[in-house]
Motif scaffolding. Structure first.
Motif, PDB file in Angstrom:
ATOM      1  N   THR A 206     -27.340  37.896 -32.752  1.00 56.40           N
ATOM      2  CA  THR A 206     -26.027  37.929 -32.109  1.00 56.40           C
ATOM      3  C   THR A 206     -26.218  37.787 -30.607  1.00 56.40           C
ATOM      4  O   THR A 206     -27.319  37.982 -30.081  1.00 56.40           O
ATOM      5  N   SER A 207     -25.138  37.439 -29.916  1.00 58.46           N
ATOM      6  CA  SER A 207     -25.132  37.476 -28.446  1.00 58.46           C
ATOM      7  C   SER A 207     -24.393  38.736 -28.015  1.00 58.46           C
ATOM      8  O   SER A 207     -23.383  39.113 -28.620  1.00 58.46           O
ATOM      9  N   ARG A 208     -24.906  39.366 -26.977  1.00 59.29           N
ATOM     10  CA  ARG A 208     -24.292  40.599 -26.485  1.00 59.29           C
ATOM     11  C   ARG A 208     -24.123  40.516 -24.974  1.00 59.29           C
ATOM     12  O   ARG A 208     -25.049  40.128 -24.255  1.00 59.29           O
ATOM     13  N   ILE A 209     -22.927  40.858 -24.509  1.00 58.97           N
ATOM     14  CA  ILE A 209     -22.642  40.900 -23.074  1.00 58.97           C
ATOM     15  C   ILE A 209     -22.094  42.283 -22.747  1.00 58.97           C
ATOM     16  O   ILE A 209     -21.154  42.756 -23.372  1.00 58.97           O
ATOM     17  N   GLN A 210     -22.711  42.911 -21.764  1.00 58.93           N
ATOM     18  CA  GLN A 210     -22.325  44.256 -21.364  1.00 58.93           C
ATOM     19  C   GLN A 210     -21.404  44.259 -20.151  1.00 58.93           C
ATOM     20  O   GLN A 210     -20.594  45.171 -19.973  1.00 58.93           O
ATOM     21  N   TYR A 211     -21.536  43.214 -19.322  1.00 57.00           N
ATOM     22  CA  TYR A 211     -20.772  43.189 -18.068  1.00 57.00           C
ATOM     23  C   TYR A 211     -20.567  41.757 -17.616  1.00 57.00           C
ATOM     24  O   TYR A 211     -21.474  40.921 -17.687  1.00 57.00           O
ATOM     25  N   ILE A 212     -19.343  41.462 -17.180  1.00 63.57           N
ATOM     26  CA  ILE A 212     -19.041  40.207 -16.486  1.00 63.57           C
ATOM     27  C   ILE A 212     -18.403  40.576 -15.154  1.00 63.57           C
ATOM     28  O   ILE A 212     -17.363  41.244 -15.128  1.00 63.57           O
ATOM     29  N   GLY A 213     -19.041  40.176 -14.077  1.00 60.78           N
ATOM     30  CA  GLY A 213     -18.527  40.467 -12.741  1.00 60.78           C
ATOM     31  C   GLY A 213     -18.194  39.188 -11.998  1.00 60.78           C
ATOM     32  O   GLY A 213     -18.956  38.216 -12.042  1.00 60.78           O
ATOM     33  N   LEU A 214     -17.059  39.197 -11.324  1.00 60.80           N
ATOM     34  CA  LEU A 214     -16.613  38.037 -10.559  1.00 60.80           C
ATOM     35  C   LEU A 214     -16.375  38.460  -9.120  1.00 60.80           C
ATOM     36  O   LEU A 214     -15.758  39.494  -8.867  1.00 60.80           O
ATOM     37  N   LYS A 215     -16.856  37.671  -8.186  1.00 59.00           N
ATOM     38  CA  LYS A 215     -16.636  37.957  -6.771  1.00 59.00           C
ATOM     39  C   LYS A 215     -15.943  36.785  -6.108  1.00 59.00           C
ATOM     40  O   LYS A 215     -16.147  35.626  -6.459  1.00 59.00           O
ATOM     41  N   GLY A 216     -15.110  37.109  -5.126  1.00 52.97           N
ATOM     42  CA  GLY A 216     -14.379  36.073  -4.416  1.00 52.97           C
ATOM     43  C   GLY A 216     -13.208  36.660  -3.663  1.00 52.97           C
ATOM     44  O   GLY A 216     -13.264  37.800  -3.197  1.00 52.97           O
ATOM     45  N   GLU A 217     -12.151  35.874  -3.560  1.00 48.90           N
ATOM     46  CA  GLU A 217     -10.958  36.294  -2.839  1.00 48.90           C
ATOM     47  C   GLU A 217      -9.729  35.994  -3.682  1.00 48.90           C
ATOM     48  O   GLU A 217      -9.716  35.049  -4.463  1.00 48.90           O
ATOM     49  N   ALA A 218      -8.690  36.799  -3.486  1.00 50.01           N
ATOM     50  CA  ALA A 218      -7.429  36.583  -4.183  1.00 50.01           C
ATOM     51  C   ALA A 218      -6.318  36.350  -3.177  1.00 50.01           C
ATOM     52  O   ALA A 218      -6.396  36.814  -2.033  1.00 50.01           O
ATOM     53  N   THR A 219      -5.293  35.615  -3.603  1.00 49.01           N
ATOM     54  CA  THR A 219      -4.118  35.467  -2.756  1.00 49.01           C
ATOM     55  C   THR A 219      -3.404  36.811  -2.684  1.00 49.01           C
ATOM     56  O   THR A 219      -3.609  37.684  -3.523  1.00 49.01           O
ATOM     57  N   GLN A 220      -2.546  36.976  -1.698  1.00 50.36           N
ATOM     58  CA  GLN A 220      -1.873  38.254  -1.483  1.00 50.36           C
ATOM     59  C   GLN A 220      -0.743  38.491  -2.476  1.00 50.36           C
ATOM     60  O   GLN A 220      -0.346  39.618  -2.711  1.00 50.36           O
ATOM     61  N   MET A 221      -0.201  37.409  -3.054  1.00 48.80           N
ATOM     62  CA  MET A 221       0.949  37.546  -3.937  1.00 48.80           C
ATOM     63  C   MET A 221       0.558  37.298  -5.378  1.00 48.80           C
ATOM     64  O   MET A 221      -0.275  36.448  -5.664  1.00 48.80           O
ATOM     65  N   LYS A 222       1.163  38.038  -6.286  1.00 49.94           N
ATOM     66  CA  LYS A 222       0.931  37.839  -7.700  1.00 49.94           C
ATOM     67  C   LYS A 222       1.598  36.551  -8.156  1.00 49.94           C
ATOM     68  O   LYS A 222       2.544  36.077  -7.563  1.00 49.94           O
ATOM     69  N   ARG A 223       1.120  36.023  -9.278  1.00 49.39           N
ATOM     70  CA  ARG A 223       1.604  34.734  -9.766  1.00 49.39           C
ATOM     71  C   ARG A 223       3.084  34.758 -10.090  1.00 49.39           C
ATOM     72  O   ARG A 223       3.810  33.814  -9.816  1.00 49.39           O
ATOM     73  N   ASP A 224       3.604  35.848 -10.675  1.00 49.13           N
ATOM     74  CA  ASP A 224       5.026  35.888 -11.005  1.00 49.13           C
ATOM     75  C   ASP A 224       5.890  35.986  -9.759  1.00 49.13           C
ATOM     76  O   ASP A 224       7.005  35.493  -9.718  1.00 49.13           O
ATOM     77  N   VAL A 225       5.363  36.613  -8.703  1.00 52.12           N
ATOM     78  CA  VAL A 225       6.100  36.702  -7.443  1.00 52.12           C
ATOM     79  C   VAL A 225       6.208  35.330  -6.799  1.00 52.12           C
ATOM     80  O   VAL A 225       7.254  34.944  -6.298  1.00 52.12           O
ATOM     81  N   VAL A 226       5.116  34.572  -6.832  1.00 51.00           N
ATOM     82  CA  VAL A 226       5.130  33.220  -6.269  1.00 51.00           C
ATOM     83  C   VAL A 226       6.160  32.367  -6.998  1.00 51.00           C
ATOM     84  O   VAL A 226       6.922  31.628  -6.395  1.00 51.00           O
ATOM     85  N   ALA A 227       6.212  32.469  -8.321  1.00 52.21           N
ATOM     86  CA  ALA A 227       7.174  31.689  -9.105  1.00 52.21           C
ATOM     87  C   ALA A 227       8.601  32.051  -8.723  1.00 52.21           C
ATOM     88  O   ALA A 227       9.472  31.189  -8.629  1.00 52.21           O
ATOM     89  N   THR A 228       8.851  33.327  -8.470  1.00 50.57           N
ATOM     90  CA  THR A 228      10.186  33.765  -8.081  1.00 50.57           C
ATOM     91  C   THR A 228      10.577  33.198  -6.727  1.00 50.57           C
ATOM     92  O   THR A 228      11.699  32.747  -6.524  1.00 50.57           O
ATOM     93  N   ILE A 229       9.630  33.188  -5.789  1.00 52.61           N
ATOM     94  CA  ILE A 229       9.905  32.671  -4.452  1.00 52.61           C
ATOM     95  C   ILE A 229      10.221  31.177  -4.511  1.00 52.61           C
ATOM     96  O   ILE A 229      11.157  30.693  -3.879  1.00 52.61           O
ATOM     97  N   VAL A 230       9.467  30.426  -5.302  1.00 53.20           N
ATOM     98  CA  VAL A 230       9.719  28.996  -5.445  1.00 53.20           C
ATOM     99  C   VAL A 230      11.119  28.769  -6.012  1.00 53.20           C
ATOM    100  O   VAL A 230      11.861  27.901  -5.573  1.00 53.20           O
ATOM    101  N   TYR A 231      11.499  29.590  -6.976  1.00 53.48           N
ATOM    102  CA  TYR A 231      12.838  29.463  -7.568  1.00 53.48           C
ATOM    103  C   TYR A 231      13.912  29.741  -6.528  1.00 53.48           C
ATOM    104  O   TYR A 231      14.909  29.032  -6.440  1.00 53.48           O
ATOM    105  N   GLU A 232      13.737  30.754  -5.702  1.00 58.07           N
ATOM    106  CA  GLU A 232      14.748  31.121  -4.713  1.00 58.07           C
ATOM    107  C   GLU A 232      14.860  30.100  -3.588  1.00 58.07           C
ATOM    108  O   GLU A 232      15.838  30.070  -2.868  1.00 58.07           O
TER     109      GLU A 232
END
Length: 204
Positions: free
Chosen positions: A156-182
């Protein structure tokens, strides 16, 4: 390219400052060919807990080492590196392939599609390695799919941890969609000057 943690992590970006853990939409994370349904959610944790398996781990079905992990984010992210802590006794994945902003990828798709990037993985049992992305290709990532086609010879394959590093935008995806709509106002939501006795009829 893999980065070896041969330095003091307090002086570098190894810990939570660059971690994308809090931007992963954990309830929507999923995996194909996992032996225990939902087990994949346990591999996403704080960097300092990467070697702990008390919360569970991701394991493939017996005799079939291939895994696919789907990782959606709560906001668009830029991914600079990925860390994988696998299992012992040949169960660690030997290769990783990444796809971005593609939902519903199955094993047939993964085998036939061109990955954004591929890595040969070492047996990283102590969590000291991280794999650098081609950063310019990992911008505006709304979801990430990781394909692990094989392992180091285990049943079998076994994974104990997946870590991701980087940067995120300040706004959540649903908030961005709302702003575009408005940004596209509905005239019925706004009174015009002509309706209130003025001489002009543009929407305010």
């Amino acid at each position: 390219m893999a980065c070896l943690h041969d330095h003091s992590c307090e002086d570098h970006d190894c810990s939570s400052d660059w971690s994308l853990y809090k931007h992963i939409d954990i309830p929507k994370v999923s995996a194909l060919n996992e032996a225990v349904p939902g087990g994949v959610k346990s591999v996403f944790k704080a960097w300092e807990h990467r070697l702990s398996s008390s919360e569970g781990f991701l394991e493939s079905n017996e005799g079939d080492p291939e895994l696919i992990v789907f990782i959606p984010f709560t906001s668009d992210v830029k991914i600079k590196s990925i860390s994988i802590v696998g299992g012992a006794d040949g169960t660690s994945p030997i290769k990783m392939r990444a796809f971005i902003n593609r939902e519903g990828i199955d094993f047939s798709d993964a085998q036939s599609m061109q990955a954004v990037q591929e890595w040969d993985l070492a047996e990283n049992l102590q969590g000291v390695l991280e794999y650098q992305t081609r950063y310019s290709r990992f911008q505006g990532v709304g979801n990430l799919t990781l394909h692990f086609p094989d392992n180091y010879g285990g049943d079998t394959s076994r994974i104990q941890y997946i870590g991701l590093k980087g940067e995120a935008t300040q706004m959540k995806r649903d908030v961005v969609a709302t702003i575009v709509y408005e940004l596209m106002p509905n005239p019925s939501d706004h009174k015009t000057k002509s309706e209130t006795g003025g001489g002009m009829s543009h929407v305010e």
